[in-house]
Write an enzyme that holds these catalytic residues in place. Structure first.
Site, PDB file in Angstrom:
ATOM      1  N   SER A 257       0.740  -1.149  -0.112  1.00 14.43           N
ATOM      2  CA  SER A 257       0.013  -0.034  -0.014  1.00 14.43           C
ATOM      3  C   SER A 257       0.896   1.298  -0.148  1.00 14.43           C
ATOM      4  O   SER A 257       1.755   1.405  -1.001  1.00 14.43           O
ATOM      5  CB  SER A 257      -0.932  -0.046   0.801  1.00 14.43           C
ATOM      6  OG  SER A 257      -2.059   0.689   0.774  1.00 14.43           O
TER       7      SER A 257
ATOM      8  N   ASP B 297      -9.624  -5.762  -4.070  1.00 12.71           N
ATOM      9  CA  ASP B 297      -8.685  -5.095  -3.487  1.00 12.71           C
ATOM     10  C   ASP B 297      -9.414  -3.609  -3.795  1.00 12.71           C
ATOM     11  O   ASP B 297      -9.840  -3.083  -4.558  1.00 12.71           O
ATOM     12  CB  ASP B 297      -7.414  -4.946  -4.358  1.00 12.71           C
ATOM     13  CG  ASP B 297      -6.063  -4.536  -3.426  1.00 12.71           C
ATOM     14  OD1 ASP B 297      -6.583  -3.723  -2.577  1.00 12.71           O
ATOM     15  OD2 ASP B 297      -5.300  -4.840  -3.806  1.00 12.71           O
TER      16      ASP B 297
ATOM     17  N   HIS C  81      -7.348  -6.449  -0.163  1.00 12.94           N
ATOM     18  CA  HIS C  81      -5.911  -5.540   0.124  1.00 12.94           C
ATOM     19  C   HIS C  81      -4.728  -6.225   0.695  1.00 12.94           C
ATOM     20  O   HIS C  81      -3.689  -5.602   0.687  1.00 12.94           O
ATOM     21  CB  HIS C  81      -6.219  -4.215   0.978  1.00 12.94           C
ATOM     22  CG  HIS C  81      -5.423  -2.980   0.725  1.00 12.94           C
ATOM     23  ND1 HIS C  81      -5.210  -2.657  -0.603  1.00 12.94           N
ATOM     24  CD2 HIS C  81      -4.906  -2.510   1.499  1.00 12.94           C
ATOM     25  CE1 HIS C  81      -4.376  -1.602  -0.484  1.00 12.94           C
ATOM     26  NE2 HIS C  81      -4.156  -1.244   0.808  1.00 12.94           N
TER      27      HIS C  81
END
Length: 301
Positions: free
Chosen positions: A111, A251, A278
């Site tokens: 991320s 995601d 995610h």
């Protein structure tokens, strides 16, 4: 998978301390892998499973808590001017030098960690031999647009609850938190209940959200912090390191969010984990760790 011997330490950084942990041994012939957590403002806990790559292939896996987070020095009084991409790039460089691996290493960022990894890679550091970008946006405007598109698919009563509390400014109300959790359970981590290491990261962020609040903003839907205009799209062709992109079918980093990496990083490879959102490293742990290990092994020589 069993825990491997690990050593912990602190990097003196500016006037502060950055906590790190090495799983395995830096004496291995394989590339040491540095793992950077997301947020900005999360902790290493929720990406802890990547340490098991050391069990798979014998490489050292290095986790660290970025400044302001987790076991590193917390700085709740620092404002937006302090929390910059440049700060975290400087910290990463200091960590690589401190561990004596700056001439030969791999980097995995999840991320925000992948955004940091891309920022690191476009500078073409000679020692970066492989890059893994996991579930990361290349442009924050696209990220927010897609988060709000996914939000419109939530049950209407959930959307109404989110909107009502956002209008009233009551983002800590239990009803707002519960409504947000519906989004998280769909698009952040689909393992219910959340594994302890994931829950631990969110609990620590609840107790101190300084970095997230300053760089991101109050929620995933409202990015009003210092990163709100961030993009790396136009600089991605500068990346020379072999690059693997990973994302999940559900995601919040949707195909539209990650597409610039696929299209603009030379030779970028992309794996989509079909049962994940995610956190494929949690949701499909065995398959995800194997994919990362197999990719890195190609560049160990």
């Amino acid at each position: 998978m069993t825990d491997t011997n690990a050593t912990e330490g602190y990097l003196p950084f500016r006037d502060y301390r950055t906590w790190y942990r090495i799983t395995g041994t830096l004496d291995s012939q394989r590339l040491p892998l540095v793992v950077a957590h997301g947020g900005p403002g999360c902790t290493h806990d929720y990406v802890d499973s990547f340490k098991h790559i050391s069990d798979l292939d014998g490489r050292a896996v290095i986790h660290y808590d970025q400044l302001g987070n987790g076991n590193s020095t917390r700085l709740p009084d620092k404002g937006p001017d302090f929390w910059t991409v440049e700060l975290f790039l400087e910290e990463l460089d200091a960590l690589l030098a401190h561990l004596g691996i700056k001439d030969r290493y791999a980097f995995l960022g999840q991320s925000w960690g992948g955004m940091l990894g891309a920022e690191h890679a476009v500078r073409r550091p000679a020692g970066l031999k492989a890059l893994v970008i996991a579930n990361s946006p290349a442009n924050m405007k696209t990220w927010v647009e897609e988060a709000n598109r996914l939000r419109r698919d939530l049950p209407q009563d959930v959307q109404d609850t989110l909107t009502r509390h956002e209008t009233a400014g009551t983002l800590t109300d239990p009803d707002y938190i519960a409504a947000s959790r519906v989004f998280y359970d769909r698009h952040v981590c689909r393992v219910v209940p959340w594994p302890p290491e994931v829950a631990r990261t969110f609990a620590i962020m609840d107790e101190d959200n300084t970095v997230y609040r300053n760089m991101n903003g109050p929620t995933e839907f409202h990015v009003i912090g210092t990163m709100k205009d961030w993009t790396i799209e136009d600089r991605l062709p500068l990346i020379e390191a072999p690059t693997l992109l990973i994302s999940g079918r559900y995601d919040e980093a949707t195909p539209e969010v990650v597409r610039p990496y696929v299209e603009r990083v030379p030779g970028c490879e992309w794996i989509v984990f079909e049962q994940s959102s995610h956190m494929p490293h949690v949701e499909e742990q065995e398959a995800c760790l194997k994919a990362v290990s197999d990719f890195l092994k190609r560049f160990d020589g």
